[in-house]
Design a protein around this motif. Structure first.
Motif, PDB file in Angstrom:
ATOM      1  N   ALA A   1     -10.110   3.141   5.133  1.00 39.55           N
ATOM      2  CA  ALA A   1     -11.148   2.247   4.620  1.00 39.55           C
ATOM      3  C   ALA A   1     -10.598   1.342   3.522  1.00 39.55           C
ATOM      4  O   ALA A   1     -10.972   0.169   3.421  1.00 39.55           O
ATOM      5  CB  ALA A   1     -12.330   3.059   4.095  1.00 39.55           C
ATOM      6  N   ARG A   2      -9.696   1.889   2.698  1.00 38.25           N
ATOM      7  CA  ARG A   2      -9.098   1.084   1.626  1.00 38.25           C
ATOM      8  C   ARG A   2      -8.212  -0.014   2.214  1.00 38.25           C
ATOM      9  O   ARG A   2      -8.210  -1.151   1.737  1.00 38.25           O
ATOM     10  CB  ARG A   2      -8.292   1.985   0.691  1.00 38.25           C
ATOM     11  CG  ARG A   2      -8.170   1.421  -0.695  1.00 38.25           C
ATOM     12  CD  ARG A   2      -7.712   2.413  -1.739  1.00 38.25           C
ATOM     13  NE  ARG A   2      -7.173   3.660  -1.243  1.00 38.25           N
ATOM     14  CZ  ARG A   2      -5.916   4.036  -1.392  1.00 38.25           C
ATOM     15  NH1 ARG A   2      -5.065   3.281  -2.026  1.00 38.25           N
ATOM     16  NH2 ARG A   2      -5.503   5.200  -0.928  1.00 38.25           N
ATOM     17  N   ILE A   3      -7.462   0.301   3.280  1.00 33.88           N
ATOM     18  CA  ILE A   3      -6.625  -0.705   3.929  1.00 33.88           C
ATOM     19  C   ILE A   3      -7.505  -1.766   4.578  1.00 33.88           C
ATOM     20  O   ILE A   3      -7.240  -2.963   4.472  1.00 33.88           O
ATOM     21  CB  ILE A   3      -5.696  -0.046   4.974  1.00 33.88           C
ATOM     22  CG1 ILE A   3      -4.657   0.816   4.264  1.00 33.88           C
ATOM     23  CG2 ILE A   3      -5.016  -1.094   5.842  1.00 33.88           C
ATOM     24  CD1 ILE A   3      -3.817   1.664   5.188  1.00 33.88           C
TER      25      ILE A   3
ATOM     26  N   LYS B   1      -9.385  12.273   3.398  1.00 36.36           N
ATOM     27  CA  LYS B   1      -8.342  11.424   2.815  1.00 36.36           C
ATOM     28  C   LYS B   1      -7.859  10.378   3.820  1.00 36.36           C
ATOM     29  O   LYS B   1      -7.612   9.235   3.453  1.00 36.36           O
ATOM     30  CB  LYS B   1      -7.167  12.273   2.342  1.00 36.36           C
ATOM     31  CG  LYS B   1      -6.222  11.528   1.427  1.00 36.36           C
ATOM     32  CD  LYS B   1      -5.059  12.395   1.007  1.00 36.36           C
ATOM     33  CE  LYS B   1      -5.347  13.111  -0.270  1.00 36.36           C
ATOM     34  NZ  LYS B   1      -4.154  13.809  -0.802  1.00 36.36           N
TER      35      LYS B   1
ATOM     36  N   VAL C   1       0.869  -1.180   0.000  1.00 34.39           N
ATOM     37  CA  VAL C   1       0.000   0.000   0.000  1.00 34.39           C
ATOM     38  C   VAL C   1       0.901   1.224   0.000  1.00 34.39           C
ATOM     39  O   VAL C   1       1.685   1.429   0.937  1.00 34.39           O
ATOM     40  CB  VAL C   1      -0.929   0.023   1.235  1.00 34.39           C
ATOM     41  CG1 VAL C   1      -1.767   1.285   1.247  1.00 34.39           C
ATOM     42  CG2 VAL C   1      -1.811  -1.202   1.276  1.00 34.39           C
TER      43      VAL C   1
ATOM     44  N   SER D   1     -10.418  -2.716   3.649  1.00 36.65           N
ATOM     45  CA  SER D   1     -11.084  -3.523   2.634  1.00 36.65           C
ATOM     46  C   SER D   1     -10.173  -4.604   2.046  1.00 36.65           C
ATOM     47  O   SER D   1     -10.659  -5.506   1.365  1.00 36.65           O
ATOM     48  CB  SER D   1     -11.617  -2.636   1.509  1.00 36.65           C
ATOM     49  OG  SER D   1     -10.552  -2.135   0.736  1.00 36.65           O
ATOM     50  N   LEU D   2      -8.862  -4.527   2.295  1.00 39.09           N
ATOM     51  CA  LEU D   2      -7.949  -5.555   1.794  1.00 39.09           C
ATOM     52  C   LEU D   2      -8.224  -6.914   2.439  1.00 39.09           C
ATOM     53  O   LEU D   2      -8.084  -7.947   1.800  1.00 39.09           O
ATOM     54  CB  LEU D   2      -6.492  -5.149   2.045  1.00 39.09           C
ATOM     55  CG  LEU D   2      -6.009  -3.924   1.273  1.00 39.09           C
ATOM     56  CD1 LEU D   2      -4.633  -3.525   1.745  1.00 39.09           C
ATOM     57  CD2 LEU D   2      -6.014  -4.203  -0.221  1.00 39.09           C
TER      58      LEU D   2
ATOM     59  N   LYS E   1     -11.179  -7.769   5.185  1.00 40.03           N
ATOM     60  CA  LYS E   1     -12.204  -7.422   6.172  1.00 40.03           C
ATOM     61  C   LYS E   1     -12.273  -8.505   7.252  1.00 40.03           C
ATOM     62  O   LYS E   1     -11.999  -9.669   6.975  1.00 40.03           O
ATOM     63  CB  LYS E   1     -13.565  -7.294   5.493  1.00 40.03           C
ATOM     64  CG  LYS E   1     -13.674  -6.092   4.598  1.00 40.03           C
ATOM     65  CD  LYS E   1     -15.045  -5.979   4.015  1.00 40.03           C
ATOM     66  CE  LYS E   1     -15.139  -4.779   3.096  1.00 40.03           C
ATOM     67  NZ  LYS E   1     -16.431  -4.698   2.434  1.00 40.03           N
TER      68      LYS E   1
ATOM     69  N   GLU F   1     -10.529   7.738   3.951  1.00 39.55           N
ATOM     70  CA  GLU F   1     -10.559   6.962   2.713  1.00 39.55           C
ATOM     71  C   GLU F   1      -9.419   5.948   2.658  1.00 39.55           C
ATOM     72  O   GLU F   1      -9.617   4.795   2.286  1.00 39.55           O
ATOM     73  CB  GLU F   1     -10.464   7.914   1.518  1.00 39.55           C
ATOM     74  CG  GLU F   1     -10.524   7.223   0.178  1.00 39.55           C
ATOM     75  CD  GLU F   1     -10.375   8.204  -0.970  1.00 39.55           C
ATOM     76  OE1 GLU F   1     -10.003   7.741  -2.057  1.00 39.55           O
ATOM     77  OE2 GLU F   1     -10.623   9.404  -0.779  1.00 39.55           O
ATOM     78  N   VAL F   2      -8.203   6.364   3.048  1.00 42.27           N
ATOM     79  CA  VAL F   2      -7.058   5.457   3.035  1.00 42.27           C
ATOM     80  C   VAL F   2      -7.257   4.350   4.066  1.00 42.27           C
ATOM     81  O   VAL F   2      -6.979   3.172   3.790  1.00 42.27           O
ATOM     82  CB  VAL F   2      -5.745   6.233   3.289  1.00 42.27           C
ATOM     83  CG1 VAL F   2      -4.574   5.293   3.518  1.00 42.27           C
ATOM     84  CG2 VAL F   2      -5.454   7.153   2.127  1.00 42.27           C
TER      85      VAL F   2
END
Length: 178
Positions: free
Chosen positions: A145-147, A139, A115, A149-150, A152, A142-143
């Motif tokens: 949440a993206r981590i 931001k 990442v 989602s890798l 859950k 968002e970052v």
């Protein structure tokens, strides 16, 4: 009338605000953030306090009033204090390490997951806790949440990446009958 929009926005002593037409720029020790106001909104700055108000009181501008007040208040807080989100990694064999400014994670896949840190975002790692730091609240969220989602969190053992303090809804496993 917007209850949130009517509140004044205090400008911290270490932050500076510059207003030109419909754009606002905040500068502080944690960085610089800018936003462009909707044409229906206006801002007035006096004595280290900013006030946002609509030009006309119609349904659309009243709806945007509280939104832009919150966005500008988050910018003022972000450039002075900053924002952070903490993520925990649970699971045997799940690891995280810093790789330059980004993250290198082992999440049970056949390959490591990398990442990269976007501009204005920093990562800190303590054991199994990842801290996402930055001046921009949206931001940072968002970052994080993206981590998350890798990988859950799964409901049976709770393995995966979750926010600190998040309650994972657990399910009962298989039951054998006698």
């Amino acid at each position: 009338m917007s209850r949130i929009g009517k509140k004044p926005i205090p400008i911290p002593e270490h932050a500076t605000i510059a207003v030109a037409d419909h754009s606002i720029v905040f500068k502080g020790p944690k960085g610089q953030l800018s936003i462009t106001l909707h044409p229906d909104m206006q801002i007035k700055v006096e004595d280290n306090v900013a006030h946002i108000s609509p030009r006309l009181l119609n349904k659309k501008s009243v709806a945007l009033w509280g939104l832009y007040r919150s966005l500008v208040a988050n910018m003022a807080e972000g450039v002075t204090k900053g924002f952070e989100k903490k993520l925990e990694i649970d699971g045997i064999g799940y690891r995280v390490a810093m790789e330059g400014t980004g993250l290198l994670m082992q999440l049970g896949f056949s390959h490591p997951v990398r990442v990269a840190a976007p501009e204005g975002i920093q990562f800190q790692i303590e054991r199994n806790v990842i801290t996402v730091l930055g001046a921009d609240k949206a931001k940072v969220g968002e970052v994080a949440a993206r981590i998350r989602s890798l990988k859950k969190p799964e409901p049976y053992k709770g393995k995966g990446i979750h926010y600190r303090g998040e309650v994972i809804r657990r399910k009962a496993g298989k039951k054998s009958g006698a």
